[in-house]
Design an enzyme around this catalytic site. Structure first.
Site, PDB file in Angstrom:
ATOM      1  CE  LYS A 106      70.618 -16.830  57.574  1.00  0.00           C
ATOM      2  NZ  LYS A 106      70.215 -15.627  58.329  1.00  0.00           N
ATOM      3  CG  ASN A 107      66.441 -16.856  58.390  1.00  0.00           C
ATOM      4  OD1 ASN A 107      67.598 -16.548  58.681  1.00  0.00           O
ATOM      5  ND2 ASN A 107      65.816 -16.380  57.319  1.00  0.00           N
TER       6      ASN A 107
ATOM      7  NE  ARG B 152      67.733  -7.034  60.616  1.00  0.00           N
ATOM      8  CZ  ARG B 152      67.301  -5.817  60.858  1.00  0.00           C
ATOM      9  NH1 ARG B 152      68.137  -4.807  60.844  1.00  0.00           N
ATOM     10  NH2 ARG B 152      66.036  -5.588  61.104  1.00  0.00           N
TER      11      ARG B 152
ATOM     12  CG  ASP C  25      72.517 -10.999  54.347  1.00  0.00           C
ATOM     13  OD1 ASP C  25      73.710 -11.269  54.186  1.00  0.00           O
ATOM     14  OD2 ASP C  25      71.625 -11.840  54.485  1.00  0.00           O
TER      15      ASP C  25
ATOM     16  CG  ASP D  70      65.513 -14.871  52.772  1.00  0.00           C
ATOM     17  OD1 ASP D  70      65.321 -13.660  52.594  1.00  0.00           O
ATOM     18  OD2 ASP D  70      65.910 -15.336  53.849  1.00  0.00           O
TER      19      ASP D  70
HETATM   20  C1  UD1 Z   1      63.945 -12.107  58.379  1.00  0.00           C
HETATM   21  C2  UD1 Z   1      64.989 -13.052  57.817  1.00  0.00           C
HETATM   22  C3  UD1 Z   1      65.397 -12.664  56.406  1.00  0.00           C
HETATM   23  C4  UD1 Z   1      64.171 -12.537  55.536  1.00  0.00           C
HETATM   24  C5  UD1 Z   1      63.125 -11.621  56.179  1.00  0.00           C
HETATM   25  C6  UD1 Z   1      61.811 -11.564  55.399  1.00  0.00           C
HETATM   26  C7  UD1 Z   1      66.233 -13.767  59.754  1.00  0.00           C
HETATM   27  C8  UD1 Z   1      67.513 -13.725  60.509  1.00  0.00           C
HETATM   28  N1  UD1 Z   1      66.154 -13.003  58.670  1.00  0.00           N
HETATM   29  O1  UD1 Z   1      64.543 -10.823  58.449  1.00  0.00           O
HETATM   30  O2  UD1 Z   1      66.271 -13.673  55.907  1.00  0.00           O
HETATM   31  O3  UD1 Z   1      64.556 -12.012  54.277  1.00  0.00           O
HETATM   32  O4  UD1 Z   1      62.810 -12.093  57.507  1.00  0.00           O
HETATM   33  O5  UD1 Z   1      61.286 -12.832  55.232  1.00  0.00           O
HETATM   34  O6  UD1 Z   1      65.315 -14.490  60.101  1.00  0.00           O
HETATM   35  N2  UD1 Z   1      60.685  -3.523  58.800  1.00  0.00           N
HETATM   36  C9  UD1 Z   1      60.437  -2.244  59.226  1.00  0.00           C
HETATM   37  N3  UD1 Z   1      60.490  -1.989  60.569  1.00  0.00           N
HETATM   38  C10 UD1 Z   1      60.765  -2.947  61.481  1.00  0.00           C
HETATM   39  C11 UD1 Z   1      61.010  -4.259  61.029  1.00  0.00           C
HETATM   40  C12 UD1 Z   1      60.958  -4.530  59.674  1.00  0.00           C
HETATM   41  O7  UD1 Z   1      60.174  -1.347  58.427  1.00  0.00           O
HETATM   42  O8  UD1 Z   1      60.774  -2.642  62.690  1.00  0.00           O
HETATM   43  C13 UD1 Z   1      60.630  -3.828  57.349  1.00  0.00           C
HETATM   44  C14 UD1 Z   1      61.984  -4.233  56.807  1.00  0.00           C
HETATM   45  O9  UD1 Z   1      62.777  -3.129  56.481  1.00  0.00           O
HETATM   46  C15 UD1 Z   1      61.606  -5.051  55.604  1.00  0.00           C
HETATM   47  C16 UD1 Z   1      60.313  -5.738  56.039  1.00  0.00           C
HETATM   48  O10 UD1 Z   1      59.821  -4.973  57.142  1.00  0.00           O
HETATM   49  O11 UD1 Z   1      61.298  -4.194  54.510  1.00  0.00           O
HETATM   50  C17 UD1 Z   1      60.512  -7.198  56.464  1.00  0.00           C
HETATM   51  O12 UD1 Z   1      61.402  -7.267  57.544  1.00  0.00           O
HETATM   52  P1  UD1 Z   1      61.350  -8.460  58.606  1.00  0.00           P
HETATM   53  O13 UD1 Z   1      60.209  -9.369  58.302  1.00  0.00           O
HETATM   54  O14 UD1 Z   1      61.402  -7.843  59.962  1.00  0.00           O
HETATM   55  O15 UD1 Z   1      62.700  -9.232  58.296  1.00  0.00           O
HETATM   56  P2  UD1 Z   1      63.846  -9.663  59.300  1.00  0.00           P
HETATM   57  O16 UD1 Z   1      63.251 -10.249  60.538  1.00  0.00           O
HETATM   58  O17 UD1 Z   1      64.836  -8.575  59.424  1.00  0.00           O
END
Ligand code: UD1
Length: 435
Positions: free
Chosen positions: A33-34, A104, A128, A321
């Site tokens: 999915k991701n 998301r 989520d 995850d």
């Molecule tokens: C993706 C995955 C999700 C997984 C996560 C971490 C998808 C669709 N989702 O989510 O399943 O759990 O990676 O492996 O691929 N953050 C900030 N600012 C930002 C961006 C992120 O503070 O601009 C923080 C987030 O709040 C979180 C951390 O960074 O605490 C990780 O987020 P990120 O790696 O960006 O996860 P996603 O891409 O949202």
């Protein structure tokens, strides 16, 4: 007659799980999915006909297909895990609320649409519910490349300052955010000049996205490392391509967890050892046998699991995850373990559900202390997000009596026929009700 809401409740889809004997047989691990959602978003970048294979049959793919259609692409979901996407270049760079609110990963359209169309407007993403998920790093990265943002509670809008193309920039992330890396990377592919991303995320799904874009004609160096260097090309230099989606390491781990709590031996076809080294090592510490097959992983589970401390970290560390699955396994392991969450501090919502099944878990900040019990006891539990839902299924396999899971639509967002795949290896699981 029942009141309307009680009627809805009766109709609501639910999964029923019973403890069954040892599992045995083969499970084919579907595409990730991701990864596939990002691959689909990247087809905005260049005109032509794309064929994506090994696409999982999950609800989020349908939502991304609808999003792309709203933007102006033609998307067809075929049998046999094939998706074709036709980009004729007539794009409306607006992602509507009704779709974005459901997923998301809609935010992954930000980089491709901005760099392709010069402007974009996306409703604030849903998906989520495991705490605050800001996009400040996405915004800062794209601003460094010449984007101007308008952020409201409802939407994020951006345009290229002064018109024309984004430009290359040197970007250093405080944290290797998967989504921020993906948005800057996809934007940089069509930017004017060279972009470097330091402290980039390097998940296998991100490598898959890089490989798709390289096959479209993009120039990306450092793939798989924490320093990506992207040399932007003209729009005419990019073209459509065909691509096979990488297998889903989280779905693979779900079947490992199912086998771990049920006992038995199953072969996970297509699972990639290379993408799961760290988590497989912890699973071995917990007492599982994990052998490499020519095209997959053989899982053997005998006797009770052993408690092992685990901390989540960005790749190649243990993905957040996996954590609901790991905590579920530890709930019935021999001994006490501490699990530390370093990615999403609030991601412990499912613990209350596990407690309803008799698990002995205490959380404090971003730690959980799990005292393994011999056996869980079946009850009604709710799936609050995709991975938590899968963990409830695994918990049901570890519980005496019947476990009923509602909130199944969350599981359907990311799991391709979880129930059928588990039935095929002998698990006591069924699905009832609408949906
Ligand atoms: C993706 C995955 C999700 C997984 C996560 C971490 C998808 C669709 N989702 O989510 O399943 O759990 O990676 O492996 O691929 N953050 C900030 N600012 C930002 C961006 C992120 O503070 O601009 C923080 C987030 O709040 C979180 C951390 O960074 O605490 C990780 O987020 P990120 O790696 O960006 O996860 P996603 O891409 O949202």
């Amino acid at each position: 007659m029942l009141p309307a809401d009680a009627d809805d409740e009766l109709r609501e889809c639910r999964i029923r799980v019973h403890r069954a004997g040892p599992l045995s047989g083969e499970v084919v691990v579907p595409g990730a999915k991701n990864s596939v959602l990002k691959l689909m978003a990247a087809t905005v970048l260049a005109d032509g006909v794309y064929e994506l294979t090994n696409v999982p049959n999950i609800a989020d793919v349908g939502i991304m297909a609808d999003l792309l259609r709203a933007i102006g692409l033609e998307v067809t979901l075929h049998p046999q895990n094939l998706v074709t996407i036709v980009n004729r270049g007539d794009l409306t760079p607006v992602a509507p609320y009704e779709l974005v609110a459901q997923m998301r990963a809609s935010i992954n359209l930000l980089g491709p649409l901005l760099t392709r169309c010069g402007e974009v407007r996306i409703s604030m993403p849903g998906g989520d519910d495991f705490g605050s998920r800001p996009i400040d790093m996405h915004v800062a990265g794209l601003e460094a490349m010449g984007a101007e943002f308008e952020l409201t509670a409802d939407y994020v809008a951006a345009r290229v300052a002064g018109g024309g193309r984004l430009h290359g920039a040197e970007i250093m992330f405080d944290f290797p955010s998967v989504g921020a890396t993906e948005n800057v990377l996809t934007a940089a592919v069509l930017a004017d000049g060279v972009t470097t991303i330091d402290n980039a995320a390097r998940e296998p799904e991100l490598i898959d996205l890089c490989e798709l874009m390289v096959s479209m004609g993009a120039t990306i160096d450092g793939i798989g490392t924490s320093r990506l260097q992207i040399t932007g090309v003209d729009r005419g230099a990019l073209h459509a391509t065909n691509h096979e989606t990488v297998p889903d390491r989280i779905q693979a781990a779900t079947y490992i967890a199912a086998c771990a709590v049920s006992g038995g031996e199953i072969d996970l076809l297509n699972a990639k050892v290379d993408h799961m080294q760290m988590v497989l090592s912890r699973f071995r510490d917990m007492g599982l046998g994990l052998g490499q097959l020519p095209n997959g992983i053989r899982v053997t589970s005998e006797g009770r699991l052993r408690a092992t401390d685990i901390a989540t970290l960005p790749y190649p560390g243990i993905a957040t995850d996996y954590k609901p699955l790991i905590i579920t396994m530890l709930s019935v392991a021999d001994g006490v373990a501490i699990v530390t969450e370093n990615i999403y501090p609030g991601r412990f919502k499912y613990v209350e559900e596990l407690q309803r099944l008799g698990a002995d878990i205490r959380t404090n900040g971003h730690h959980a202390v799990i005292r393994g019990v011999e056996r869980l006891t079946g009850a009604h539990v709710v799936s609050h997000d995709i991975r938590a839902g899968a963990a409830m299924v695994v918990a049901g396999l570890a519980a005496e009596g019947e476990t009923t899971i509602t909130g199944v639509h969350h599981i359907d967002r990311g799991y391709d026929d979880l129930v059928g795949r588990l039935q095929s290896v002998g698990a006591g699981i069924s699905r009832a009700g609408a949906g």
